[in-house]
Design a protein around this motif. Structure first.
Motif, PDB file in Angstrom:
ATOM      1  N   THR A  71       0.833  -1.202   0.000  1.00  0.00           N
ATOM      2  CA  THR A  71       0.000   0.000   0.000  1.00  0.00           C
ATOM      3  C   THR A  71       0.867   1.252   0.000  1.00  0.00           C
ATOM      4  OG1 THR A  71      -1.747  -1.163   1.215  1.00  0.00           O
ATOM      5  CG2 THR A  71      -1.817   1.236   1.265  1.00  0.00           C
ATOM      6  N   VAL A  72       1.852   1.270   0.896  1.00  0.00           N
ATOM      7  CA  VAL A  72       2.744   2.427   0.992  1.00  0.00           C
ATOM      8  C   VAL A  72       3.594   2.546  -0.273  1.00  0.00           C
ATOM      9  CG1 VAL A  72       4.612   3.491   2.309  1.00  0.00           C
ATOM     10  CG2 VAL A  72       2.790   2.258   3.508  1.00  0.00           C
ATOM     11  N   GLY A  73       4.163   1.418  -0.720  1.00  0.00           N
ATOM     12  CA  GLY A  73       5.000   1.445  -1.915  1.00  0.00           C
ATOM     13  C   GLY A  73       4.242   1.915  -3.138  1.00  0.00           C
ATOM     14  N   LEU A  74       2.986   1.464  -3.290  1.00  0.00           N
ATOM     15  CA  LEU A  74       2.189   1.861  -4.445  1.00  0.00           C
ATOM     16  C   LEU A  74       1.887   3.356  -4.416  1.00  0.00           C
ATOM     17  CD1 LEU A  74       0.641   1.178  -7.005  1.00  0.00           C
ATOM     18  CD2 LEU A  74      -1.295   0.456  -5.576  1.00  0.00           C
ATOM     19  N   TYR A  94      11.913  -0.124   2.456  1.00  0.00           N
ATOM     20  CA  TYR A  94      11.931   1.238   1.925  1.00  0.00           C
ATOM     21  C   TYR A  94      10.542   1.682   1.460  1.00  0.00           C
ATOM     22  CZ  TYR A  94      16.902   1.263   2.548  1.00  0.00           C
ATOM     23  OH  TYR A  94      18.149   1.239   3.130  1.00  0.00           O
ATOM     24  N   ALA A  95       9.516   1.059   2.016  1.00  0.00           N
ATOM     25  CA  ALA A  95       8.133   1.462   1.774  1.00  0.00           C
ATOM     26  C   ALA A  95       7.455   1.578   3.133  1.00  0.00           C
ATOM     27  CB  ALA A  95       7.416   0.447   0.893  1.00  0.00           C
ATOM     28  N   GLN A  96       7.753   2.669   3.830  1.00  0.00           N
ATOM     29  CA  GLN A  96       7.244   2.875   5.185  1.00  0.00           C
ATOM     30  C   GLN A  96       6.638   4.272   5.331  1.00  0.00           C
ATOM     31  OE1 GLN A  96       9.494   1.657   8.728  1.00  0.00           O
ATOM     32  NE2 GLN A  96      11.167   1.072   7.369  1.00  0.00           N
ATOM     33  N   ILE A  97       5.767   4.370   6.342  1.00  0.00           N
ATOM     34  CA  ILE A  97       5.249   5.670   6.769  1.00  0.00           C
ATOM     35  C   ILE A  97       5.970   6.054   8.052  1.00  0.00           C
ATOM     36  CG2 ILE A  97       3.212   6.860   7.663  1.00  0.00           C
ATOM     37  CD1 ILE A  97       1.536   5.262   5.701  1.00  0.00           C
ATOM     38  N   VAL A  98       6.337   7.321   8.154  1.00  0.00           N
ATOM     39  CA  VAL A  98       7.045   7.835   9.328  1.00  0.00           C
ATOM     40  C   VAL A  98       6.281   9.033   9.898  1.00  0.00           C
ATOM     41  CG1 VAL A  98       9.341   7.013   8.698  1.00  0.00           C
ATOM     42  CG2 VAL A  98       8.539   9.172   7.746  1.00  0.00           C
ATOM     43  N   PRO A  99       6.477   9.327  11.222  1.00  0.00           N
ATOM     44  CA  PRO A  99       7.404   8.737  12.191  1.00  0.00           C
ATOM     45  C   PRO A  99       6.930   7.369  12.678  1.00  0.00           C
ATOM     46  CG  PRO A  99       6.057  10.381  13.281  1.00  0.00           C
ATOM     47  CD  PRO A  99       5.690  10.430  11.829  1.00  0.00           C
ATOM     48  N   LEU A 112      -2.408  13.413   9.510  1.00  0.00           N
ATOM     49  CA  LEU A 112      -1.556  13.525   8.329  1.00  0.00           C
ATOM     50  C   LEU A 112      -0.104  13.245   8.706  1.00  0.00           C
ATOM     51  CD1 LEU A 112      -1.203  14.354   5.303  1.00  0.00           C
ATOM     52  CD2 LEU A 112      -0.804  16.694   6.146  1.00  0.00           C
ATOM     53  N   VAL A 113       0.529  12.324   7.988  1.00  0.00           N
ATOM     54  CA  VAL A 113       1.954  12.046   8.155  1.00  0.00           C
ATOM     55  C   VAL A 113       2.555  11.893   6.749  1.00  0.00           C
ATOM     56  CG1 VAL A 113       1.976  11.083  10.494  1.00  0.00           C
ATOM     57  CG2 VAL A 113       1.305   9.624   8.587  1.00  0.00           C
ATOM     58  N   GLN A 114       3.725  11.239   6.638  1.00  0.00           N
ATOM     59  CA  GLN A 114       4.387  11.144   5.336  1.00  0.00           C
ATOM     60  C   GLN A 114       5.089   9.808   5.187  1.00  0.00           C
ATOM     61  OE1 GLN A 114       8.118  13.759   5.238  1.00  0.00           O
ATOM     62  NE2 GLN A 114       7.209  14.348   7.218  1.00  0.00           N
ATOM     63  N   THR A 115       5.399   9.464   3.931  1.00  0.00           N
ATOM     64  CA  THR A 115       6.180   8.265   3.661  1.00  0.00           C
ATOM     65  C   THR A 115       7.666   8.613   3.704  1.00  0.00           C
ATOM     66  OG1 THR A 115       6.348   8.594   1.272  1.00  0.00           O
ATOM     67  CG2 THR A 115       4.352   7.510   2.084  1.00  0.00           C
ATOM     68  N   LEU A 116       8.510   7.595   3.577  1.00  0.00           N
ATOM     69  CA  LEU A 116       9.949   7.827   3.513  1.00  0.00           C
ATOM     70  C   LEU A 116      10.309   8.748   2.354  1.00  0.00           C
ATOM     71  CD1 LEU A 116      11.356   4.219   4.117  1.00  0.00           C
ATOM     72  CD2 LEU A 116      11.372   6.125   5.742  1.00  0.00           C
ATOM     73  N   GLU A 117       9.464   8.760   1.312  1.00  0.00           N
ATOM     74  CA  GLU A 117       9.722   9.586   0.132  1.00  0.00           C
ATOM     75  C   GLU A 117       8.936  10.892   0.188  1.00  0.00           C
ATOM     76  OE1 GLU A 117       9.647   7.426  -3.551  1.00  0.00           O
ATOM     77  OE2 GLU A 117      10.605   5.671  -2.677  1.00  0.00           O
ATOM     78  N   ASN A 118       8.466  11.243   1.395  1.00  0.00           N
ATOM     79  CA  ASN A 118       7.810  12.528   1.667  1.00  0.00           C
ATOM     80  C   ASN A 118       6.491  12.710   0.924  1.00  0.00           C
ATOM     81  OD1 ASN A 118      11.126  13.548   1.274  1.00  0.00           O
ATOM     82  ND2 ASN A 118      10.141  13.446   3.290  1.00  0.00           N
ATOM     83  N   LYS A 131      10.829   3.165  -7.006  1.00  0.00           N
ATOM     84  CA  LYS A 131      11.292   2.698  -8.322  1.00  0.00           C
ATOM     85  C   LYS A 131      11.128   1.190  -8.493  1.00  0.00           C
ATOM     86  CE  LYS A 131      16.292   2.496  -7.190  1.00  0.00           C
ATOM     87  NZ  LYS A 131      16.247   3.092  -5.839  1.00  0.00           N
ATOM     88  N   GLY A 132      10.888   0.478  -7.396  1.00  0.00           N
ATOM     89  CA  GLY A 132      10.660  -0.955  -7.490  1.00  0.00           C
ATOM     90  C   GLY A 132       9.217  -1.337  -7.738  1.00  0.00           C
ATOM     91  N   ILE A 133       8.325  -0.341  -7.833  1.00  0.00           N
ATOM     92  CA  ILE A 133       6.898  -0.650  -7.997  1.00  0.00           C
ATOM     93  C   ILE A 133       6.231   0.256  -9.031  1.00  0.00           C
ATOM     94  CG2 ILE A 133       6.044   0.872  -6.158  1.00  0.00           C
ATOM     95  CD1 ILE A 133       4.155  -1.445  -5.303  1.00  0.00           C
ATOM     96  N   THR A 134       7.007   0.996  -9.816  1.00  0.00           N
ATOM     97  CA  THR A 134       6.402   1.858 -10.839  1.00  0.00           C
ATOM     98  C   THR A 134       5.651   1.040 -11.878  1.00  0.00           C
ATOM     99  OG1 THR A 134       8.527   1.876 -12.007  1.00  0.00           O
ATOM    100  CG2 THR A 134       8.036   3.776 -10.589  1.00  0.00           C
ATOM    101  N   ASN A 135       6.075  -0.211 -12.110  1.00  0.00           N
ATOM    102  CA  ASN A 135       5.356  -1.071 -13.059  1.00  0.00           C
ATOM    103  C   ASN A 135       3.925  -1.337 -12.586  1.00  0.00           C
ATOM    104  OD1 ASN A 135       6.360  -2.594 -10.895  1.00  0.00           O
ATOM    105  ND2 ASN A 135       6.643  -4.457 -12.104  1.00  0.00           N
TER     106      ASN A 135
END
Length: 560
Positions: free
Chosen positions: A78-81, A116-121, A259-265, A418-422
Motif C-alpha cells: 500500500t505504501v510502496g504503491l 523502503y516502503a514505510q510511513i514515518v514517524p 496527516l503524516v508522510q512516507t519515507l519519500e515525503n 522505483k521498485g513498484i512503478t510497473n
C-alpha cells in the motif's frame, strides 16, 4: 542487498519534511493543520467540510491472499504503491489504519509498512501517536461507568444486570481481564457483577468513529449503541444512559484524520483501527473521503485476506460511504502460495514450482471473488530474495489466465518507489480504462440470513450455513425491529476460506457454522461469529515488550 537495515534503522534515517510542507502538497492551508510536533498533524473538521463539492479521485484497494506466517506485505505494498504513483507523476495519497499497542508489545509488530516502503514517524505511529486510541478507550469506559452508576442509583431503566452487553476496554493484550468480577467490597461499591475487557480496537466506538460522516453523525451513532437489555428483552441504548454527548466530546479531536508522510515525503492519512474480524477492519471513512477530494489517486487497504477484509470494505464501508473503487491490487508472495500449496514454513527457501502452482488456487479464488464486485484486479507479487524465476513466472502466468487485468513483480521493499512503478502504471491504466462498475455482493433488502448465506457460498465457496433455531429467531427479531437492511460482518478465521485455519488453498466440501450473532446498532452492521473469536488477546511466552527500551540517545530500541 549486502547490508540489510532493519525497518526501524531505515525509518530513523528518513529525511522527513515539516508537516506543513506535506500539507502544502495537498493545498491544505497551514491554519487548518493542527500540529502534533513537527512531523504529524490533524486536519481541521471545517477544512474537510469545505471539500464536499470537489470531484473524487480514483480509489484503489490493496488486499491479499489468505495470510500465512510467511507474510504477504499488504501494508508495505500500500505504501510502496502510493510512492510509486507519485513517482510516475500522479498526485497520490495513502490511507491506512493506526496501530494498536497490544500487538506491538506482543508479537505481531507494527503497522507502518516495511523496508523502503514505510510511513514515518514509525515509532510514534506504533506507540501513542496522536492519542486517538486513548480517547476511544476513555469514551468507551465512561459509558461503562455510567451504566454501573445508573444501576447503583436505583436503576430507573430497569436494566437486567445479567444482560449488560457493554464490556470495558484497554489497548493492551491482557488475558487476565477477559472475564472479571466488578463491584466487590461492600454496599458502597455497587452490586457485584460478571464483566470483562476487550482490546480497544474491538470497541464498537472504534467502528463508529471509522464509519461516521461528521461529529453530529458520530453522536447519533453512539446514542444508537445497544448496551444492555431489560428483563422483557427490550434494548437499552447509550442514549438512554445519556452518555452519547459526553462521549462525543471526548472523541471530537480523535475524529479528525492524522496527516503524516512516507519515507519519500508523500502524504498519508493514518486514522482509525477497527478490529478486522468483529468489525470492518478499514481506516476511517472521513479520512478516505477527504483523501479522494485532495488527491487524484488514493491507495487504501483492508485487514486480513480478501475473503474477509476486501469483502467487508466493499460490502460495508463502500456501501455506507458511497465509495466506488476503480481497481483492486491483490498482493501475493511466492512464499505464501507455497504454504497454501502444502509446504511447511521451514521448507519455503527451496524451489518448488509445483507447490506454487497448487497454492495458486487460493490466488485464483480471490481474483474470481473480487470480480464479482465489478472491480478489475491487478496482482502484485511482493518479491522475496529467495524467489526463483520459475516460481515467479508460474504465478504471473496463473494470475493472467484466471482473469487478472495484469500481474507484475514488485520490489518496493528493497527499492522503494522505483521498485513498484510497473504496478503503479498498470493501476493507472486500469483506472483510466473505465472497466470498474462497483456493486455490493447483496442488496440491502435481502434478509439477514440470506446475506450470510450469500457470503458463505459466493466468497468462501461453502456448501451452506448451519445455525440453530435461536440464532435464526434472533435475526428475525432484529428484522422486525427495523435492522433488516444492515449489512453483515462475518467473523471467522483469516487463515482459510473455511472456518478451519488448517485448510489452506481453495477448500471445498464444507459448511459455515454460525455460533453467535451480535448487533452493532451504532456502527450499523450485524456481527456473525463463526468459530471462536478472541476480542482480548494474550501475550506470548516471550513478548516483544521484554526487548523494548530506550538507548543512550533516548531512542526506542527493540520495537522492530
Amino acid at each position: 542487498m549486502s547490508d540489510v537495515k532493519s525497518d526501524i534503522e531505515i525509518a530513523r534515517a528518513a529525511n522527513k519534511q515539516p508537516i506543513q510542507d506535506i500539507g502544502r502538497k495537498l493545498d491544505i492551508p497551514q491554519d487548518h493543520l493542527l500540529p502534533y510536533g513537527h512531523d504529524k498533524a490533524k486536519i481541521a473538521a471545517e477544512f474537510i467540510k469545505s471539500l464536499a463539492d470537489r470531484e473524487d479521485g480514483n480509489l484503489i484497494l490493496v488486499t491479499a491472499v489468505n495470510p500465512t506466517p510467511a507474510g504477504e506485505g499488504k501494508t508495505t505494498t500500500t505504501v510502496g504503491l502510493g510512492d510509486g504513483l507519485n513517482a510516475i507523476g500522479k498526485k497520490a495519497m495513502i490511507c491506512i489504519r493506526e496501530a494498536s499497542l497490544g500487538p506491538n508489545f506482543g508479537m505481531k509488530g507494527g503497522a507502518a509498512g516495511g523496508g523502503y516502503a514505510q510511513i514515518v514517524p514509525m515509532e510514534d505511529m506504533n506507540l501513542h501517536f496522536t492519542g486517538d486510541f486513548h480517547a476511544i478507550g476513555a469514551a468507551h469506559n465512561l459509558l461503562s461507568a455510567m451504566i454501573d452508576n445508573h444501576i447503583y442509583w436505583g436503576n430507573e431503566l430497569e436494566i437486567d444486570q445479567r444482560r449488560i452487553t457493554w464490556r470495558r476496554v484497554v489497548d493492551m493484550n491482557d488475558r487476565a481481564l477477559r472475564q472479571i468480577t466488578t463491584s466487590l467490597g461492600g454496599v458502597s461499591n455497587g452490586f457485584p457483577a460478571e464483566a470483562g475487557f476487550d482490546i480497544t480496537v474491538a470497541s464498537e466506538v472504534m467502528a463508529i468513529l471509522c464509519l461516521a460522516n461528521d461529529a453530529a453523525d458520530l453522536q447519533k451513532r453512539l446514542g444508537d449503541m445497544i448496551v444492555a437489555y431489560r428483563r422483557d428483552k427490550t434494548p437499552v441504548t447509550c442514549r438512554d444512559i445519556a452518555a452519547d454527548g459526553a462521549m462525543a466530546v471526548l472523541l471530537k479531536d480523535a475524529l479528525q484524520p492524522n496527516l503524516v508522510q512516507t519515507l519519500e515525503n508523500n502524504p498519508a492519512f493514518v486514522h482509525g483501527g477497527p478490529f478486522a474480524n468483529i468489525a470492518h477492519g478499514c481506516n476511517s471513512l472521513i479520512a478516505t473521503r477527504a483523501a479522494l477530494k485532495l488527491a487524484d489517486y488514493v491507495v487504501t487497504e483492508a485487514g486480513f485476506g480478501a475473503d474477509l477484509g476486501a469483502e467487508k470494505f466493499l460490502d460495508i464501508k463502500c456501501r455506507k460511504g458511497g465509495l466506488k473503487p476503480k481497481a483492486v491490487v491483490l498482493v501475493a508472495t511466492v512464499r505464501a502460495l507455497k504454504m497454501n500449496g502444502g509446504v511447511a514454513k521451514d521448507d519455503l527457501g527451496t524451489e518448488n514450482v509445483e507447490a506454487v502452482k497448487a497454492g495458486c488456487a487460493n490466488l485464483g479464488r480471490h481474483i474470481e471473488n473480487l470480480k464479482k464486485f465489478g472491480i478489475p484486479v491487478v496482482v502484485s507479487i511482493n518479491h522475496f530474495i529467495k524467489d526463483t524465476e520459475a516460481e515467479l513466472q508460474a504465478v504471473l502466468d496463473y494470475a493472467k489466465e484466471t482473469g487478472a487485468e495484469d500481474a507484475l513483480i514488485a520490489r518496493h521493499w528493497a527499492d522503494g518507489s522505483k521498485g513498484i512503478t510497473n504496478v503503479a502504471e498498470a493501476v493507472v491504466r486500469v483506472c483510466e480504462s473505465g472497466k470498474a462498475d462497483y456493486k455490493p455482493l447483496y442488496p440491502d433488502e435481502m434478509s439477514l440470513f440470506e446475506k450470510i448465506e450469500t457470503i458463505a457460498k459466493e466468497i468462501y465457496r461453502a456448501d451452506g450455513v448451519t445455525a440453530d433455531d435461536g440464532i435464526r429467531r434472533q435475526l428475525e427479531e432484529w428484522e422486525a425491529a427495523g435492522h433488516g437492511n444492515l449489512p453483515v460482518c462475518m467473523a471467522k478465521t483469516q487463515y482459510s476460506f473455511s472456518t478451519d485455519p488448517n485448510r489452506r488453498g481453495a477448500p471445498t466440501g464444507f459448511t459455515i457454522p454460525v455460533r453467535e450473532v451480535r448487533i452493532s446498532a451504532g456502527a450499523g452492521f450485524i456481527v456473525v461469529i463463526c468459530g471462536e473469536v478472541m476480542t482480548m488477546p494474550g501475550l506470548p511466552r516471550k513478548p516483544a515488550a521484554e526487548t523494548i527500551r530506550l538507548n543512550e540517545k533516548g531512542q526506542v530500541e527493540g520495537l522492530f
